[in-house]
Design an enzyme around this catalytic site. Structure first.
Site, PDB file in Angstrom:
ATOM      1  N   HIS A   1       0.815  -1.210   0.000  1.00  0.00           N
ATOM      2  CA  HIS A   1       0.000   0.000   0.000  1.00  0.00           C
ATOM      3  C   HIS A   1       0.845   1.254   0.000  1.00  0.00           C
ATOM      4  CE1 HIS A   1      -3.260  -2.831   0.678  1.00  0.00           C
ATOM      5  NE2 HIS A   1      -3.952  -1.922   0.049  1.00  0.00           N
TER       6      HIS A   1
ATOM      7  N   ARG B   1     -15.217   2.272  -0.474  1.00  0.00           N
ATOM      8  CA  ARG B   1     -15.087   0.908   0.041  1.00  0.00           C
ATOM      9  C   ARG B   1     -15.068   0.969   1.559  1.00  0.00           C
ATOM     10  NH1 ARG B   1      -9.746  -2.417  -1.315  1.00  0.00           N
ATOM     11  NH2 ARG B   1      -8.801  -1.062   0.227  1.00  0.00           N
TER      12      ARG B   1
ATOM     13  N   GLU C   1     -12.100 -10.248  -5.143  1.00  0.00           N
ATOM     14  CA  GLU C   1     -10.655 -10.340  -4.905  1.00  0.00           C
ATOM     15  C   GLU C   1     -10.259 -11.641  -4.224  1.00  0.00           C
ATOM     16  OE1 GLU C   1      -9.344  -6.993  -2.536  1.00  0.00           O
ATOM     17  OE2 GLU C   1     -11.122  -7.040  -1.278  1.00  0.00           O
TER      18      GLU C   1
ATOM     19  N   ASP D   1      -5.203  -8.373  -4.612  1.00  0.00           N
ATOM     20  CA  ASP D   1      -5.459  -9.511  -3.736  1.00  0.00           C
ATOM     21  C   ASP D   1      -5.834 -10.759  -4.520  1.00  0.00           C
ATOM     22  OD1 ASP D   1      -4.924  -8.816  -1.039  1.00  0.00           O
ATOM     23  OD2 ASP D   1      -6.605  -7.422  -1.124  1.00  0.00           O
TER      24      ASP D   1
ATOM     25  N   ARG E   1       1.551 -10.826  -1.430  1.00  0.00           N
ATOM     26  CA  ARG E   1       1.833  -9.639  -2.256  1.00  0.00           C
ATOM     27  C   ARG E   1       2.872  -8.735  -1.617  1.00  0.00           C
ATOM     28  NH1 ARG E   1      -3.843  -6.163  -1.649  1.00  0.00           N
ATOM     29  NH2 ARG E   1      -2.652  -4.289  -2.057  1.00  0.00           N
TER      30      ARG E   1
ATOM     31  N   CYS F   1     -10.283  -2.444 -10.070  1.00  0.00           N
ATOM     32  CA  CYS F   1      -9.698  -1.350  -9.289  1.00  0.00           C
ATOM     33  C   CYS F   1      -8.331  -1.719  -8.725  1.00  0.00           C
ATOM     34  CB  CYS F   1     -10.641  -0.889  -8.188  1.00  0.00           C
ATOM     35  SG  CYS F   1     -10.974  -2.156  -6.962  1.00  0.00           S
TER      36      CYS F   1
HETATM   37  C1  PEP Z   1      -6.997  -5.110  -4.572  1.00  0.00           C
HETATM   38  O1  PEP Z   1      -6.837  -6.021  -3.765  1.00  0.00           O
HETATM   39  O2  PEP Z   1      -6.729  -5.221  -5.790  1.00  0.00           O
HETATM   40  C2  PEP Z   1      -7.503  -3.803  -4.129  1.00  0.00           C
HETATM   41  C3  PEP Z   1      -7.849  -2.873  -4.988  1.00  0.00           C
HETATM   42  O3  PEP Z   1      -7.570  -3.568  -2.790  1.00  0.00           O
HETATM   43  P1  PEP Z   1      -6.284  -3.291  -1.886  1.00  0.00           P
HETATM   44  O4  PEP Z   1      -5.101  -3.106  -2.800  1.00  0.00           O
HETATM   45  O5  PEP Z   1      -6.560  -2.080  -1.090  1.00  0.00           O
HETATM   46  O6  PEP Z   1      -6.181  -4.520  -1.066  1.00  0.00           O
HETATM   47 MG    MG Z   2      -7.705  -5.861  -1.807  1.00  0.00          MG
END
Ligand code: PEP
Ligand code: MG
Length: 544
Positions: free
Chosen positions: A188, A331, A430, A454, A464, A501
């Site tokens: 993140h 979200r 996801e 995810d 990840r 997304c």
């Molecule tokens: C994802 O998992 O692709 C997503 C958009 O959510 P995050 O990256 O915040 O887990």
């Molecule tokens: Mg995610």
């Protein structure tokens, strides 16, 4: 010149001084030292640095807020040089054979008490100042800061690693680029860098040493290269590259105001991923058609306690109003895994990515969930808000969520509080489970948004966050592409729209593939909106 390489997480070139991110240290440890003179020498060195810092602060304050307000930093310098203060520190070190941090902390406390007990108001007020200078000294001794970038001008922030809560709290005006020893391109922190349009490199390794603090450096986020004390030739080359990048971005400005439509007339929703109100401004600047993912957990990460309903309402309302009628998909809270928040008091887990996170927390701690839903619904009266739920694995879960949402709606109705009665709800796809039952899930909601970050992690069984596994973490894997196809077919068969997304949405190598599949929406970091719009406008899906 030292050249280090890591992984670029956002393209762009930054030139500036390196500033090591300094973490707040809340407690001072007391320990025995043998060499007391060396300890006193540490204090002297730290005092020298503190005086330099204060001189810089004085000059900055003088320019920005005038002589009268700047004087406090002169007073602090004088206090640091005060002989009684210095003697007390040296005395504690010598007589108790203890470390410098402890001696400085104790002296600070003692002097503060002494000042506080005085009758004279002027001296009383000095209690806070003596604490302040002592904290500054302790911070320098610890080589640690107040959890912020200690610099007067924008810098390249260097760190061993940055967790999302640290990244979101950085003063972004002071950050030219991020460089970290560890970290992964899917974290993140990397996502935040992309949102903010900040060149960043992660996983540089141990070569990134604290001794480079304050040295001039160049970050080439395109190649993942960090040049420390660059030579003339590199500096020139990088200045040219930075200029070229700026020009390219300027050229893209002509895409603003244009429709996101393919050559054969298919309109694509091109939205932005954001994490806070300021990011909504960045989304608008890049002419996003809406917000496809507002990671609301960043609001929780920025706070030191649970954000109240009103606090959340204000944020959601502001974003909805600022986006002026464009869709804003918010979200609900997705913490856990790499996004940890102290005040949630979550237990340590062996496998946090497979653990207590996101909707699982909301469905067990429903008080937190209801507060957020109330805030979201109230804000929906001020713009076009949709609510999206993360980490879904079953139809039962979605029905439970909808049940709670209906109860919250009924409460608001009962209290005469307005909200959008037709508010759209969607879910993140996801998890492989959600993909496999997407035909059933599609009957429950208004839209799907595929979280490829995810989904890749859970499909390929690859953390990840783990930089060692990055060469295996392949979002282009046929399994992922087939899943996207399956989700799209199931969504359309049930009359709902589907978007992406996750970071993959911005991957232009796949734009044609996504369009061919029939993906309706792409939600990406704001900086990718205009390049993607250009790409989409140049594509003829009928010919693919
Ligand atoms: C994802 O998992 O692709 C997503 C958009 O959510 P995050 O990256 O915040 O887990
Ligand atoms: Mg995610």
């Amino acid at each position: 010149m030292v050249t280090l390489t890591g992984k670029g997480v956002f393209g762009g070139v930054a030139i500036g001084r390196i500033s090591f991110y300094q973490r707040a240290v809340s407690t001072i440890k007391r320990y025995h030292v043998d060499d007391v003179e060396a300890e006193i020498a540490r204090v002297d060195a730290a005092r020298g640095k503190a005086v330099e810092e204060l001189q810089r602060l004085y000059q900055k304050a003088l320019a920005e807020v005038g002589e009268a307000n700047a004087q406090i930093f002169e007073v602090h310098q004088m206090m640091l040089e005060d002989l009684d203060y210095q003697d007390s520190i040296a005395n504690i070190i010598r007589t108790q054979e203890v470390n410098a941090e402890y001696a400085v902390g104790t002296t600070g406390d003692n002097f503060a008490q002494m000042f506080a007990a005085m009758d004279d108001e002027y001296f009383k007020a000095r209690a806070a100042d003596v604490k302040d200078i002592s904290e500054r000294l302790v911070r320098i001794l610890n080589a640690a800061g107040d959890g912020q970038v200690v610099a007067d001008e924008p810098v390249i922030v260097a760190a061993d690693d940055l967790v999302p809560s640290e990244t979101v709290q950085l003063d972004k005006d002071k950050v030219l680029a991020f460089v970290t020893m560890k970290g992964s391109v899917n974290s993140h922190t990397a996502i935040i860098a992309r949102t903010l349009n900040i060149p960043a490199i992660v996983d540089i390794g141990e070569g990134l040493k604290e001794e480079y603090n304050n040295k001039l450096a160049v970050v080439d986020g395109f190649t993942g290269t960090l040049y420390i004390e660059p030579d003339e030739a590199v500096l020139k080359e990088m200045e040219a590259k930075r200029e070229e990048d700026i020009q390219k971005k300027l050229l893209l400005q002509e895409m603003k105001g244009k429709e996101t439509v393919t050559l054969d007339g298919r309109e694509i929703k091109l939205y932005a991923n954001i994490g806070n109100v300021a990011d909504a401004g960045i989304a608008l600047k890049n002419d996003a058609g809406g917000v496809g993912l507002f990671r609301s957990e960043f609001l929780y990460l920025e706070n030191s306690d649970y954000p109240s309903e009103d606090q959340q309402f204000q944020v959601y309302k502001t974003v909805a109003e600022n986006m002026a009628g464009r869709k804003v998909i918010i979200r609900t809270l997705d913490i856990g895994a790499d996004k940890q928040i102290g005040y949630f008091d979550l237990p340590e887990e062996e496998n946090p990515a497979l653990g207590y996170r996101a909707i699982r927390i909301c469905l067990t701690r429903t008080d937190i969930f209801r507060t957020q839903l109330r805030a979201l619904l109230r804000a929906s009266a001020y713009g076009k808000i949709s609510i999206m739920f993360p980490m879904i694995i079953s139809v039962e879960e979605v029905r439970e969520i909808k049940g709670i949402l209906e109860e919250v709606k009924a409460e608001l109705r009962g209290a005469g509080i307005k909200f959008d009665e037709n508010i759209e709800i969607g879910i993140m796809i996801e998890t492989p489970a959600a993909v496999m039952i997407s035909d059933l899930l599609a009957k429950e909601v208004d839209f799907f948004s595929v979280g490829t970050n995810d989904l890749t992690q859970y499909t390929l069984a690859i953390d990840r966050q783990n930089p060692k596994l990055e060469k295996f973490y392949n979002p282009h894997h046929t399994a992922i592409l087939r899943m996207l196809e399956m989700v799209t077919e199931n969504a359309h068969a049930n009359g709902i729209w589907v978007g992406i997304c996750g970071e993959l949405g911005a991957d232009m190598e796949l734009t044609e593939t996504f369009l061919k599949m029939g993906i309706d929406e792409l939600s990406v970091s704001p900086a990718y909106i205009l390049p993607l719009r250009k790409k989409i406008r140049e594509t003829d899906v009928s010919k693919l």
